[in-house]
Design a protein around this motif. Structure first.
Motif, mmCIF file in Angstrom:
data_model
loop_
_atom_site.group_PDB
_atom_site.id
_atom_site.type_symbol
_atom_site.label_atom_id
_atom_site.label_comp_id
_atom_site.label_asym_id
_atom_site.label_seq_id
_atom_site.Cartn_x
_atom_site.Cartn_y
_atom_site.Cartn_z
ATOM 1 N N LEU A 241 0.806 -1.221 0.000
ATOM 2 C CA LEU A 241 0.000 0.000 0.000
ATOM 3 C C LEU A 241 0.841 1.274 0.000
ATOM 4 O O LEU A 241 0.515 2.211 -0.751
ATOM 5 C CB LEU A 241 -0.973 -0.012 1.180
ATOM 6 C CG LEU A 241 -1.947 1.169 1.247
ATOM 7 C CD1 LEU A 241 -2.813 1.234 -0.006
ATOM 8 C CD2 LEU A 241 -2.814 1.078 2.496
ATOM 9 N N PRO A 242 1.906 1.403 0.789
ATOM 10 C CA PRO A 242 2.708 2.626 0.715
ATOM 11 C C PRO A 242 3.246 2.905 -0.682
ATOM 12 O O PRO A 242 3.278 4.062 -1.125
ATOM 13 C CB PRO A 242 3.840 2.366 1.710
ATOM 14 C CG PRO A 242 3.248 1.407 2.698
ATOM 15 C CD PRO A 242 2.359 0.513 1.880
ATOM 16 N N ARG A 243 3.668 1.862 -1.369
ATOM 17 C CA ARG A 243 4.177 2.032 -2.744
ATOM 18 C C ARG A 243 3.054 2.472 -3.678
ATOM 19 O O ARG A 243 3.253 3.330 -4.554
ATOM 20 C CB ARG A 243 4.801 0.728 -3.226
ATOM 21 C CG ARG A 243 5.292 0.733 -4.663
ATOM 22 C CD ARG A 243 6.434 1.687 -4.890
ATOM 23 N NE ARG A 243 6.949 1.597 -6.248
ATOM 24 C CZ ARG A 243 7.280 2.628 -6.995
ATOM 25 N NH1 ARG A 243 7.165 3.857 -6.515
ATOM 26 N NH2 ARG A 243 7.752 2.451 -8.208
ATOM 27 N N LEU A 244 1.867 1.923 -3.497
ATOM 28 C CA LEU A 244 0.719 2.335 -4.307
ATOM 29 C C LEU A 244 0.381 3.811 -4.080
ATOM 30 O O LEU A 244 0.070 4.541 -5.026
ATOM 31 C CB LEU A 244 -0.492 1.470 -3.972
ATOM 32 C CG LEU A 244 -0.538 0.090 -4.620
ATOM 33 C CD1 LEU A 244 -1.563 -0.794 -3.912
ATOM 34 C CD2 LEU A 244 -0.875 0.203 -6.102
ATOM 35 N N ILE A 245 0.435 4.237 -2.835
ATOM 36 C CA ILE A 245 0.151 5.642 -2.527
ATOM 37 C C ILE A 245 1.182 6.544 -3.181
ATOM 38 O O ILE A 245 0.842 7.605 -3.740
ATOM 39 C CB ILE A 245 0.108 5.844 -1.002
ATOM 40 C CG1 ILE A 245 -1.131 5.153 -0.422
ATOM 41 C CG2 ILE A 245 0.108 7.332 -0.649
ATOM 42 C CD1 ILE A 245 -1.160 5.092 1.089
ATOM 43 N N ALA A 246 2.454 6.140 -3.142
ATOM 44 C CA ALA A 246 3.496 6.932 -3.802
ATOM 45 C C ALA A 246 3.248 7.033 -5.302
ATOM 46 O O ALA A 246 3.404 8.109 -5.906
ATOM 47 C CB ALA A 246 4.862 6.309 -3.521
#
Length: 441
Positions: A241-246
């Protein structure tokens, strides 16, 4: 490999090859509309349900099951509440076929809340909420969901599948682009088709491929929506999820997360994938989930910023033109959400059971695929025929688990899909795995 096992594998390969060829023959034989002609030139198949390719496929599967002496593993009748345990055909079983992850369907407080709602409001609101169907329970549930997520507001709908269809179908249009994981649920795909937007998929959880796709395609669309799932129900894994948000910030797109299977399952308090990764829930534009799993009810919801919810509340066809959520369903979901918050130990116990099951299966050298050991673990057994036979053999010994077959998954990836429940004991998990092992060996 023994001669008998080789013969068995060869037989199954021939069976599958024949099935694929017959399905292709059904498709190829489907009549086409003539470019011109009289009314009596219309093929009879265009007016008969039993000539449709879909029915022909169902008929072919039934025929194959009868030929090889396999009973259907579908539509088992559960005689009572289906939790960690159930009853099928008068026999008690350890149940791995239901999404009742936290054991809240059938919980006395949930039942009592539903019964009280029927007594006060009846069994239906009898209209669309916008005209005459609003009840206090609706807003109480939506406010509780928004508070649980830590976002502005939420909206509940009568079907989880319809929630994705109507939300995606309403928010996007022909000048837009929808990008989703290749393992996305059917409701996501149907919503994309309804929207008229261009639809592209990226390899499962391959965010480098997603980045490349967005670099190539972002400038060719007005609005772009990335859709992923908090936990994938076929495999029991989840995205970064953090990578998706980035990525969503970098490419200036929306991000939607379907939490049907991660809500109440991931995170220390069951708050889902955002809590698991310790990210601000406002970083995700659209949160979607269902009421039928952790929340022991039926329906779906969208949670997010106020402008999103107001748009859907007044204009989304699947909400605007549909009857409101039935009072007992709203009450049950609200009661289940309250229990989830009051008893977070249910979540930690479920996670312990999931880890135990995954580790035990791996120790028995079973193929657990991509599972991360939460509430879903597939055991990949190879062919569809093998999966059906194993499911039937387990049911005979008191273990209910559903097979997932081709074409839902590739033929060599046919599997038994185990849904864990907080009330499964380690002894029951051990018994179920060892019973399966005896039939595989």
């Amino acid at each position: 490999m023994t001669k008998s096992s080789f013969a068995s594998q060869l037989k199954e390969k021939l069976i599958q090859k024949g099935l694929e060829q017959r399905l292709q023959n059904i498709h190829d034989a489907s009549p086409r509309v003539a470019e011109a002609g009289r009314q009596d030139d219309i093929p009879e198949a265009f007016t008969r349900f039993d000539r449709q390719p879909g029915y022909q496929q169902v008929h072919l599967m039934r025929e194959g099951a009868e030929r090889f002496g396999v009973t259907s593993p579908f539509f088992h009748v559960h005689e009572g509440t289906a939790g960690a345990h159930s009853s099928i055909a008068g026999r008690p079983v350890i149940n791995f076929g239901s999404y009742n992850y936290l054991g809240l369907s059938g919980h006395p407080a949930v039942n009592a809340a539903a019964q009280a709602a029927i007594s006060q409001y009846g069994s239906s609101v009898s209209a669309s909420r916008i005209v005459a169907g609003e009840r206090p329970l609706h807003r109480q549930l939506e406010e509780a969901l928004a508070d649980f997520y830590g976002v502005d507001d939420a909206l509940t709908l009568v079907s989880g599948h319809a929630t994705n269809v109507t939300c995606i179908g309403h928010l996007l249009g022909p000048r837009d682009l929808i990008v989703h994981d290749e393992y996305a649920h059917n409701s996501i795909v149907q919503g994309a088709l309804l929207s008229g937007a261009r639809r592209l998929s990226f390899p499962h959880n391959d965010l480098a491929a997603l980045d490349t796709l967005l670099r190539q395609q972002r400038r060719q669309a007005e609005r772009v929506l990335i859709v992923v799932e908090g936990m994938y129900s076929m495999d029991g894994d989840f995205p970064d999820l953090p990578r998706l948000i980035a990525l969503k910030k970098q490419h200036q797109v929306w991000l939607m997360v379907d939490e049907a299977h991660s809500f109440g399952v991931m995170g220390a308090r069951g708050r889902g994938i955002a809590e698991h990764f310790h990210v601000d829930p406002h970083e995700v534009d659209i949160w979607m989930g269902t009421l039928s799993k952790t929340l022991a009810s039926c329906g779906g919801y969208i949670a997010g910023e106020q402008a999103l919810i107001d748009n859907l509340r007044y204009l989304a066809p699947g909400f605007l033109y549909s009857v409101g959520l039935a009072p007992p369903l709203a009450a049950a979901a609200l009661a289940a959400l309250n229990i989830l918050q009051q008893e977070p130990e249910r979540v930690s116990t479920l996670q312990e059971r999931g880890r135990y099951f995954l580790e035990a299966a791996r120790q028995l050298q079973m193929d657990t695929g991509l599972s991360c050991g939460y509430a879903i673990t597939p055991l990949i057994v190879g062919s569809s025929l093998q999966a059906v036979r194993l499911s039937a053999a387990l049911l005979e010994q008191g273990v209910h688990v559903q097979p997932i077959l081709y074409p839902a998954v590739p033929e060599k990836q046919a599997r038994l899909r185990f849904f864990l429940n907080v009330e499964h004991t380690p002894e029951e998990l051990h018994y179920s795995l060892n019973t399966l092992k005896t039939h595989i060996s």
